[in-house]
Design a protein around this motif. Sequence first.
Motif, PDB file in Angstrom:
ATOM      1  N   GLU A 157       0.827  -1.204   0.000  1.00 36.39           N
ATOM      2  CA  GLU A 157       0.000   0.000   0.000  1.00 36.39           C
ATOM      3  C   GLU A 157       0.866   1.261   0.000  1.00 36.39           C
ATOM      4  O   GLU A 157       0.556   2.231  -0.691  1.00 36.39           O
ATOM      5  N   LEU A 158       1.957   1.257   0.761  1.00 38.65           N
ATOM      6  CA  LEU A 158       2.874   2.393   0.755  1.00 38.65           C
ATOM      7  C   LEU A 158       3.478   2.600  -0.633  1.00 38.65           C
ATOM      8  O   LEU A 158       3.588   3.734  -1.122  1.00 38.65           O
ATOM      9  N   MET A 159       3.863   1.515  -1.262  1.00 40.24           N
ATOM     10  CA  MET A 159       4.431   1.596  -2.613  1.00 40.24           C
ATOM     11  C   MET A 159       3.384   2.111  -3.597  1.00 40.24           C
ATOM     12  O   MET A 159       3.691   2.953  -4.450  1.00 40.24           O
ATOM     13  N   ARG A 160       2.154   1.633  -3.495  1.00 43.49           N
ATOM     14  CA  ARG A 160       1.071   2.067  -4.380  1.00 43.49           C
ATOM     15  C   ARG A 160       0.832   3.576  -4.234  1.00 43.49           C
ATOM     16  O   ARG A 160       0.729   4.298  -5.225  1.00 43.49           O
ATOM     17  N   GLU A 161       0.764   4.046  -2.994  1.00 45.83           N
ATOM     18  CA  GLU A 161       0.528   5.475  -2.754  1.00 45.83           C
ATOM     19  C   GLU A 161       1.698   6.320  -3.238  1.00 45.83           C
ATOM     20  O   GLU A 161       1.507   7.385  -3.836  1.00 45.83           O
ATOM     21  N   SER A 162       2.902   5.850  -3.017  1.00 44.90           N
ATOM     22  CA  SER A 162       4.083   6.564  -3.483  1.00 44.90           C
ATOM     23  C   SER A 162       4.066   6.681  -5.005  1.00 44.90           C
ATOM     24  O   SER A 162       4.329   7.750  -5.565  1.00 44.90           O
ATOM     25  N   CYS A 163       3.715   5.604  -5.674  1.00 44.82           N
ATOM     26  CA  CYS A 163       3.652   5.613  -7.141  1.00 44.82           C
ATOM     27  C   CYS A 163       2.537   6.525  -7.640  1.00 44.82           C
ATOM     28  O   CYS A 163       2.699   7.213  -8.648  1.00 44.82           O
ATOM     29  N   ARG A 164       1.405   6.539  -6.943  1.00 47.04           N
ATOM     30  CA  ARG A 164       0.299   7.416  -7.331  1.00 47.04           C
ATOM     31  C   ARG A 164       0.731   8.876  -7.273  1.00 47.04           C
ATOM     32  O   ARG A 164       0.504   9.650  -8.204  1.00 47.04           O
ATOM     33  N   ARG A 165       1.394   9.235  -6.186  1.00 49.20           N
ATOM     34  CA  ARG A 165       1.846  10.622  -6.034  1.00 49.20           C
ATOM     35  C   ARG A 165       2.942  10.958  -7.040  1.00 49.20           C
ATOM     36  O   ARG A 165       2.975  12.061  -7.583  1.00 49.20           O
ATOM     37  N   LEU A 166       3.825  10.027  -7.282  1.00 48.43           N
ATOM     38  CA  LEU A 166       4.890  10.269  -8.260  1.00 48.43           C
ATOM     39  C   LEU A 166       4.307  10.452  -9.655  1.00 48.43           C
ATOM     40  O   LEU A 166       4.810  11.267 -10.438  1.00 48.43           O
ATOM     41  N   SER A 167       3.239   9.738  -9.986  1.00 52.05           N
ATOM     42  CA  SER A 167       2.615   9.909 -11.299  1.00 52.05           C
ATOM     43  C   SER A 167       2.034  11.318 -11.441  1.00 52.05           C
ATOM     44  O   SER A 167       2.061  11.894 -12.532  1.00 52.05           O
ATOM     45  N   ILE A 168       1.537  11.879 -10.345  1.00 49.23           N
ATOM     46  CA  ILE A 168       1.051  13.265 -10.368  1.00 49.23           C
ATOM     47  C   ILE A 168       2.205  14.209 -10.697  1.00 49.23           C
ATOM     48  O   ILE A 168       2.077  15.107 -11.535  1.00 49.23           O
ATOM     49  N   VAL A 169       3.340  13.993 -10.045  1.00 47.82           N
ATOM     50  CA  VAL A 169       4.520  14.826 -10.298  1.00 47.82           C
ATOM     51  C   VAL A 169       4.946  14.697 -11.755  1.00 47.82           C
ATOM     52  O   VAL A 169       5.213  15.704 -12.426  1.00 47.82           O
ATOM     53  N   HIS A 170       4.986  13.477 -12.276  1.00 50.47           N
ATOM     54  CA  HIS A 170       5.386  13.276 -13.673  1.00 50.47           C
ATOM     55  C   HIS A 170       4.444  13.995 -14.634  1.00 50.47           C
ATOM     56  O   HIS A 170       4.899  14.619 -15.599  1.00 50.47           O
ATOM     57  N   LYS A 171       3.145  13.927 -14.387  1.00 53.36           N
ATOM     58  CA  LYS A 171       2.171  14.599 -15.261  1.00 53.36           C
ATOM     59  C   LYS A 171       2.353  16.106 -15.235  1.00 53.36           C
ATOM     60  O   LYS A 171       2.312  16.775 -16.274  1.00 53.36           O
ATOM     61  N   GLU A 172       2.570  16.653 -14.034  1.00 53.61           N
ATOM     62  CA  GLU A 172       2.781  18.105 -13.910  1.00 53.61           C
ATOM     63  C   GLU A 172       4.065  18.531 -14.627  1.00 53.61           C
ATOM     64  O   GLU A 172       4.089  19.560 -15.301  1.00 53.61           O
ATOM     65  N   LEU A 173       5.111  17.741 -14.468  1.00 52.19           N
ATOM     66  CA  LEU A 173       6.371  18.069 -15.142  1.00 52.19           C
ATOM     67  C   LEU A 173       6.221  17.974 -16.652  1.00 52.19           C
ATOM     68  O   LEU A 173       6.750  18.810 -17.393  1.00 52.19           O
ATOM     69  N   GLU A 174       5.503  16.956 -17.101  1.00 51.12           N
ATOM     70  CA  GLU A 174       5.285  16.792 -18.547  1.00 51.12           C
ATOM     71  C   GLU A 174       4.597  18.023 -19.133  1.00 51.12           C
ATOM     72  O   GLU A 174       4.960  18.489 -20.221  1.00 51.12           O
ATOM     73  N   GLU A 175       3.632  18.562 -18.409  1.00 49.76           N
ATOM     74  CA  GLU A 175       2.919  19.749 -18.877  1.00 49.76           C
ATOM     75  C   GLU A 175       3.804  20.998 -18.856  1.00 49.76           C
ATOM     76  O   GLU A 175       3.603  21.915 -19.652  1.00 49.76           O
ATOM     77  N   ALA A 176       4.775  21.028 -17.956  1.00 45.07           N
ATOM     78  CA  ALA A 176       5.621  22.218 -17.802  1.00 45.07           C
ATOM     79  C   ALA A 176       6.798  22.241 -18.774  1.00 45.07           C
ATOM     80  O   ALA A 176       7.316  23.319 -19.087  1.00 45.07           O
ATOM     81  N   ILE A 177       7.208  21.076 -19.236  1.00 43.95           N
ATOM     82  CA  ILE A 177       8.398  21.013 -20.099  1.00 43.95           C
ATOM     83  C   ILE A 177       8.056  21.547 -21.479  1.00 43.95           C
ATOM     84  O   ILE A 177       7.087  21.144 -22.102  1.00 43.95           O
ATOM     85  N   ARG A 178       8.896  22.471 -21.930  1.00 40.03           N
ATOM     86  CA  ARG A 178       8.717  23.103 -23.236  1.00 40.03           C
ATOM     87  C   ARG A 178      10.084  23.550 -23.731  1.00 40.03           C
ATOM     88  O   ARG A 178      11.037  23.623 -22.938  1.00 40.03           O
ATOM     89  N   PRO A 179      10.210  23.853 -24.993  1.00 38.34           N
ATOM     90  CA  PRO A 179      11.496  24.337 -25.495  1.00 38.34           C
ATOM     91  C   PRO A 179      11.944  25.577 -24.723  1.00 38.34           C
ATOM     92  O   PRO A 179      11.140  26.466 -24.434  1.00 38.34           O
ATOM     93  N   GLY A 180      13.194  25.565 -24.319  1.00 36.27           N
ATOM     94  CA  GLY A 180      13.757  26.723 -23.632  1.00 36.27           C
ATOM     95  C   GLY A 180      13.780  26.615 -22.120  1.00 36.27           C
ATOM     96  O   GLY A 180      14.476  27.397 -21.465  1.00 36.27           O
ATOM     97  N   ILE A 181      13.044  25.677 -21.545  1.00 32.27           N
ATOM     98  CA  ILE A 181      13.073  25.536 -20.091  1.00 32.27           C
ATOM     99  C   ILE A 181      14.385  24.862 -19.688  1.00 32.27           C
ATOM    100  O   ILE A 181      14.846  23.930 -20.348  1.00 32.27           O
TER     101      ILE A 181
END
Length: 71
Positions: free
Chosen positions: A12-36
């Motif tokens: 359960e700890l691993m599942r929750e950690s992965c869930r939160r990390l996926s949120i971080v990955h999605k946010e980073l994916e949206e923020a990455i653009r040429p020039g950053i």
Amino acid sequence: MSVSIKSAHEIELMRESCRRLSIVHKELEEAIRPGISTLDIDRLGEKLIRSLAVFQTFFIIMAILLLSAFL
């Protein structure tokens, strides 16, 4: 190398950690653009991880996973 059986709590700890990390990955994916810069990406990643209150938990889970790979 032997396989370490995880308890329901560890899973359960691993599942929750992965869930939160996926949120971080999605946010980073949206923020990455040429020039950053990679520094800006790193700072945003740290801010997101801290905002989800997972900083310590993240490293604890990663340590457990890494250590269990060697047991």
